[in-house]
Design a protein around this motif. Structure first.
Motif, PDB file in Angstrom:
ATOM      1  N   GLU A 178       0.737  -1.268  -0.148  1.00 51.71           N
ATOM      2  CA  GLU A 178       0.004   0.035  -0.005  1.00 51.71           C
ATOM      3  C   GLU A 178       0.975   1.205  -0.089  1.00 51.71           C
ATOM      4  OE1 GLU A 178      -3.157  -0.089   2.817  1.00 51.71           O
ATOM      5  OE2 GLU A 178      -3.049  -2.200   2.778  1.00 51.71           O
ATOM      6  N   PRO A 179       0.316   2.424  -0.414  1.00 50.10           N
ATOM      7  CA  PRO A 179      -0.695   2.481  -1.198  1.00 50.10           C
ATOM      8  C   PRO A 179      -0.809   2.256  -2.512  1.00 50.10           C
ATOM      9  CG  PRO A 179       0.193   4.477  -0.894  1.00 50.10           C
ATOM     10  CD  PRO A 179       0.963   3.620  -0.336  1.00 50.10           C
ATOM     11  N   TRP A 180      -2.080   1.533  -2.811  1.00 45.42           N
ATOM     12  CA  TRP A 180      -1.963   1.611  -4.475  1.00 45.42           C
ATOM     13  C   TRP A 180      -2.206   2.789  -5.259  1.00 45.42           C
ATOM     14  CZ3 TRP A 180      -3.778  -3.608  -6.441  1.00 45.42           C
ATOM     15  CH2 TRP A 180      -3.950  -4.635  -5.441  1.00 45.42           C
ATOM     16  N   PRO A 181      -1.630   2.497  -6.578  1.00 41.67           N
ATOM     17  CA  PRO A 181      -1.368   3.956  -7.234  1.00 41.67           C
ATOM     18  C   PRO A 181      -2.704   4.647  -7.292  1.00 41.67           C
ATOM     19  CG  PRO A 181      -0.494   2.118  -8.332  1.00 41.67           C
ATOM     20  CD  PRO A 181      -1.042   1.396  -7.130  1.00 41.67           C
ATOM     21  N   TRP A 182      -3.871   4.070  -7.392  1.00 44.81           N
ATOM     22  CA  TRP A 182      -5.022   4.845  -7.213  1.00 44.81           C
ATOM     23  C   TRP A 182      -5.432   5.407  -6.090  1.00 44.81           C
ATOM     24  CZ3 TRP A 182      -4.749   0.043  -8.891  1.00 44.81           C
ATOM     25  CH2 TRP A 182      -5.173  -1.003  -8.149  1.00 44.81           C
ATOM     26  N   GLU A 183      -5.029   5.080  -4.873  1.00 42.17           N
ATOM     27  CA  GLU A 183      -5.298   5.396  -3.668  1.00 42.17           C
ATOM     28  C   GLU A 183      -4.214   6.611  -3.059  1.00 42.17           C
ATOM     29  OE1 GLU A 183      -7.013   1.305  -1.820  1.00 42.17           O
ATOM     30  OE2 GLU A 183      -4.791   1.659  -1.648  1.00 42.17           O
ATOM     31  N   ARG A 184      -3.301   6.920  -3.860  1.00 38.97           N
ATOM     32  CA  ARG A 184      -2.474   7.850  -3.552  1.00 38.97           C
ATOM     33  C   ARG A 184      -3.181   9.290  -3.620  1.00 38.97           C
ATOM     34  NH1 ARG A 184       1.693   4.813  -7.050  1.00 38.97           N
ATOM     35  NH2 ARG A 184       2.439   3.516  -5.365  1.00 38.97           N
ATOM     36  N   THR A 185      -2.842  10.022  -2.413  1.00 37.54           N
ATOM     37  CA  THR A 185      -3.402  11.375  -2.330  1.00 37.54           C
ATOM     38  C   THR A 185      -2.190  12.534  -2.246  1.00 37.54           C
ATOM     39  OG1 THR A 185      -3.655  11.288  -0.203  1.00 37.54           O
ATOM     40  CG2 THR A 185      -5.520  10.862  -1.256  1.00 37.54           C
ATOM     41  N   PHE A 186      -2.336  13.737  -2.614  1.00 37.83           N
ATOM     42  CA  PHE A 186      -1.489  14.640  -2.707  1.00 37.83           C
ATOM     43  C   PHE A 186      -2.031  15.833  -1.962  1.00 37.83           C
ATOM     44  CE2 PHE A 186      -0.769  12.251  -6.611  1.00 37.83           C
ATOM     45  CZ  PHE A 186       0.421  11.829  -6.252  1.00 37.83           C
TER      46      PHE A 186
END
Length: 85
Positions: free
Chosen positions: A77-85
């Motif tokens: 984790e995190p999966w690519p689509w779960e990353r936040t900025f």
């Protein structure tokens, strides 16, 4: 997520955009050799940034594009689509 990781992801995204933009431009201006040189430089920088990211944090993509030499890191984790900025 640490700031170095975030900054490296942002750099990768910016370089990907740059490469796509040059690609579209070169489709209509294939004789612009300066743009071609800039495109090639951006592509090399992008590949280096992706390699750096993947060596530090794991794969960016799946399905044969990102080898996993030590352990199967895709499930981390995190999966690519779960990353936040």
């Amino acid at each position: 997520m640490d700031i170095q990781r975030i900054n490296l992801l942002k750099k990768i995204m910016a370089l990907e955009f740059t490469c796509i933009d040059f690609n579209l431009y070169l489709d209509t201006h294939p004789e612009d050799y300066r743009a071609l040189a800039d495109y090639n430089a951006a592509c090399e920088e992008l590949l280096a940034a992706k390699k750096q990211y993947e060596s530090l944090y794991g794969p960016l993509t799946n399905f044969g594009s990102s080898p996993s030499p030590k352990a199967w890191r895709w499930i981390e984790e995190p999966w690519p689509w779960e990353r936040t900025f």
